[in-house]
Design an enzyme around this catalytic site. Structure first.
Site, PDB file in Angstrom:
ATOM      1  N   ARG A 141       1.235  -1.310   0.013  1.00 45.82           N
ATOM      2  CA  ARG A 141      -0.171  -0.204   0.110  1.00 45.82           C
ATOM      3  C   ARG A 141       0.928   1.591  -0.227  1.00 45.82           C
ATOM      4  O   ARG A 141       0.413   2.409   0.733  1.00 45.82           O
ATOM      5  CB  ARG A 141      -1.167   0.225   1.629  1.00 45.82           C
ATOM      6  CG  ARG A 141      -2.183  -1.582   1.104  1.00 45.82           C
ATOM      7  CD  ARG A 141      -3.067  -0.920   2.319  1.00 45.82           C
ATOM      8  NE  ARG A 141      -3.911  -1.579   2.384  1.00 45.82           N
ATOM      9  CZ  ARG A 141      -4.408  -2.196   3.553  1.00 45.82           C
ATOM     10  NH1 ARG A 141      -4.062  -1.671   4.358  1.00 45.82           N
ATOM     11  NH2 ARG A 141      -5.290  -3.558   3.618  1.00 45.82           N
ATOM     12  N   ASP A 198      -7.789  -3.179  -7.104  1.00 42.38           N
ATOM     13  CA  ASP A 198      -8.017  -3.631  -5.426  1.00 42.38           C
ATOM     14  C   ASP A 198      -8.106  -4.957  -5.997  1.00 42.38           C
ATOM     15  O   ASP A 198      -7.678  -5.434  -6.697  1.00 42.38           O
ATOM     16  CB  ASP A 198      -9.688  -2.748  -5.793  1.00 42.38           C
ATOM     17  CG  ASP A 198      -9.889  -3.129  -4.255  1.00 42.38           C
ATOM     18  OD1 ASP A 198     -10.116  -2.724  -3.088  1.00 42.38           O
ATOM     19  OD2 ASP A 198     -10.555  -3.734  -4.194  1.00 42.38           O
ATOM     20  N   ARG A 217      -7.299  11.492  -5.570  1.00 44.03           N
ATOM     21  CA  ARG A 217      -8.352  10.623  -5.667  1.00 44.03           C
ATOM     22  C   ARG A 217      -9.572  11.759  -5.539  1.00 44.03           C
ATOM     23  O   ARG A 217     -11.051  11.774  -6.343  1.00 44.03           O
ATOM     24  CB  ARG A 217      -9.132  10.409  -4.275  1.00 44.03           C
ATOM     25  CG  ARG A 217      -9.719   9.019  -3.635  1.00 44.03           C
ATOM     26  CD  ARG A 217      -9.604   8.111  -2.642  1.00 44.03           C
ATOM     27  NE  ARG A 217     -10.834   7.824  -2.152  1.00 44.03           N
ATOM     28  CZ  ARG A 217     -11.189   7.051  -0.751  1.00 44.03           C
ATOM     29  NH1 ARG A 217     -10.116   5.902  -0.877  1.00 44.03           N
ATOM     30  NH2 ARG A 217     -12.687   6.335  -0.850  1.00 44.03           N
ATOM     31  N   TYR A 232     -15.162 -12.882   0.145  1.00 41.65           N
ATOM     32  CA  TYR A 232     -16.128 -11.127   0.585  1.00 41.65           C
ATOM     33  C   TYR A 232     -17.600 -11.222  -0.691  1.00 41.65           C
ATOM     34  O   TYR A 232     -18.442 -10.999   0.199  1.00 41.65           O
ATOM     35  CB  TYR A 232     -14.946  -9.973  -0.709  1.00 41.65           C
ATOM     36  CG  TYR A 232     -13.692  -9.373  -0.043  1.00 41.65           C
ATOM     37  CD1 TYR A 232     -14.481  -8.365   0.922  1.00 41.65           C
ATOM     38  CD2 TYR A 232     -13.003  -9.636   0.354  1.00 41.65           C
ATOM     39  CE1 TYR A 232     -13.965  -7.770   1.638  1.00 41.65           C
ATOM     40  CE2 TYR A 232     -11.835  -9.284   0.807  1.00 41.65           C
ATOM     41  CZ  TYR A 232     -12.224  -8.742   1.891  1.00 41.65           C
ATOM     42  OH  TYR A 232     -11.390  -7.907   2.565  1.00 41.65           O
ATOM     43  N   ARG A 242      -3.228   6.740   1.212  1.00 41.18           N
ATOM     44  CA  ARG A 242      -4.436   8.031   2.214  1.00 41.18           C
ATOM     45  C   ARG A 242      -2.953   8.838   2.697  1.00 41.18           C
ATOM     46  O   ARG A 242      -2.906   9.560   2.798  1.00 41.18           O
ATOM     47  CB  ARG A 242      -5.420   6.839   2.536  1.00 41.18           C
ATOM     48  CG  ARG A 242      -6.608   7.299   1.671  1.00 41.18           C
ATOM     49  CD  ARG A 242      -7.782   6.212   2.488  1.00 41.18           C
ATOM     50  NE  ARG A 242      -7.236   4.781   3.554  1.00 41.18           N
ATOM     51  CZ  ARG A 242      -8.592   3.939   4.412  1.00 41.18           C
ATOM     52  NH1 ARG A 242      -9.275   5.160   5.262  1.00 41.18           N
ATOM     53  NH2 ARG A 242      -7.872   3.567   4.928  1.00 41.18           N
TER      54      ARG A 242
END
Length: 363
Positions: free
Chosen positions: A35, A85, A48, A162, A39
């Site tokens: 990652r 993703d 973003r 998921y 963020r």
């Protein structure tokens, strides 16, 4: 599938990451961070915002390229990883992926029945997932040989978690119940996903990826026998399929199964080039367990990056001392970097790994 775009890119200027995956000597320890485009970087947050949403960011090749390259402008990293993703495959299968603010991924149409699974098919890599391959091609071109590019996918087991649950979970008990109550159904789902992941990674290889990684984020939720049956079996199926492909077989494959360090020996026998290791095992113990059969990637606790620079340097050296002056180590975190981390702390880590790696090699 031709690799014409990749053939036109510049020669690789920094190959220590790929050399380490081949367990060859390197001048210092290579490092990249899971990652690393995320963020914690203000420039990522700005991009973003321009994209309008996470999906708007991930599905736009220009934006995906921009954020992939952002950490390389700040830090002396030895690899770039495609910004995307892990849930692109189930999204392309038409399950209605969305990201609720503060709640993580949601699927409008979870997979629960035999009929649901029968409707699933391997996505079209030149159709629903073309945006990913376009991003890979663009990133390779923009990197201009600076460092290698890593392509990736979620593992079949993690994707199934998921897809069956319909959202994130602490234990993904719905899929576990399917494995116990209807194992044939679970295997049918996982086989479809393994074929999809293999096709997805082959397409990334053809588009220009130079290493491939499979993220088995939830493999550690399984007990010893179920891990082999429902997780490792299908990651091994993917690796086997990649080895049969004339382009993908040339790329090293990294398996990362969080919380599954008890299975390192079995995972090392899958045909992969390297194993990602989380911080719940001493890296020296992991190295001895795999007995030089594969490279290792890891394994600093991500929370260390919230400490002061002195602690970061100390803990980085401890990881490297544990591995020792042996080939085949790619420094990384034991999981993804968290949003609260100060970018300057990442620079401290990267610089320390390179500096201390040179000291280790000097003896």
């Amino acid at each position: 599938m031709a690799r014409t775009d990749a053939d036109m890119t510049a020669p690789l200027k920094n190959d220590r990451f790929l050399r380490a995956l081949r367990r060859e000597p390197t001048d210092t320890t290579p490092i990249w961070v899971m990652r690393q485009a995320g963020r914690y970087l203000p420039e990522y947050r700005a991009t973003r915002e321009r994209a309008g949403s996470f999906m708007g960011l991930a599905q736009n090749p220009e934006f995906a390229c921009e954020v992939t390259l952002q950490p390389l402008e700040r830090f002396d990293l030895d690899a770039a990883i495609l910004f995307s993703d892990i849930l692109t495959i189930p999204d392309a299968m038409g399950l209605g992926l969305s990201f609720a603010q503060g709640e993580g991924p949601q699927f409008a149409r979870p997979v629960r029945s035999a009929a649901d699974i029968a409707r699933l098919a391997v996505p079209d890599m030149d159709g629903e997932l073309r945006y990913v391959m376009d991003a890979v091609r663009l990133i390779r071109r923009e990197l201009d040989g600076r460092v290698p590019l890593i392509g990736f996918s979620g593992s079949p087991w993690t994707l199934a978690c998921y897809m069956v649950e319909g959202h994130g979970s602490r234990d993904f008990a719905t899929l576990k119940a399917m494995c116990w109550n209807e194992p044939t159904l679970a295997h049918r789902l996982l086989d479809t996903l393994a074929r999809s992941v293999a096709a997805y990674l082959r397409a990334q290889a053809a588009a220009g990826a130079q290493a491939l990684m499979i993220f088995d984020t939830w493999g550690g939720l399984l007990g010893p026998a179920p891990f082999g049956e429902f997780s490792l079996r299908y990651m091994s199926q993917v690796v086997c399929a990649l080895q049969a492909d004339p382009v993908a077989r040339e790329l090293p494959v990294i398996l990362f199964s969080k919380g599954a360090h008890l299975h390192l020996v079995e995972m090392a026998a899958s045909g992969c080039a390297a194993l990602g290791v989380d911080w719940t095992i001493d890296l020296g113990d992991a190295r001895r367990a795999v007995a030089g059969k594969v490279a290792l990637q890891g394994n600093l606790d991500p929370a260390v990056l919230r400490s002061n620079p002195q602690v970061i340097r100390r803990e980085a050296r401890a990881v490297m001392d544990s591995y020792g002056n042996h080939p085949g180590h790619v420094f990384n975190l034991g999981h993804g970097i968290t949003p609260e981390v100060e970018p300057e702390h990442v620079k401290v880590l990267v610089d320390e790994v390179h500096a201390y790696g040179r000291q280790l090699r000097a003896g």
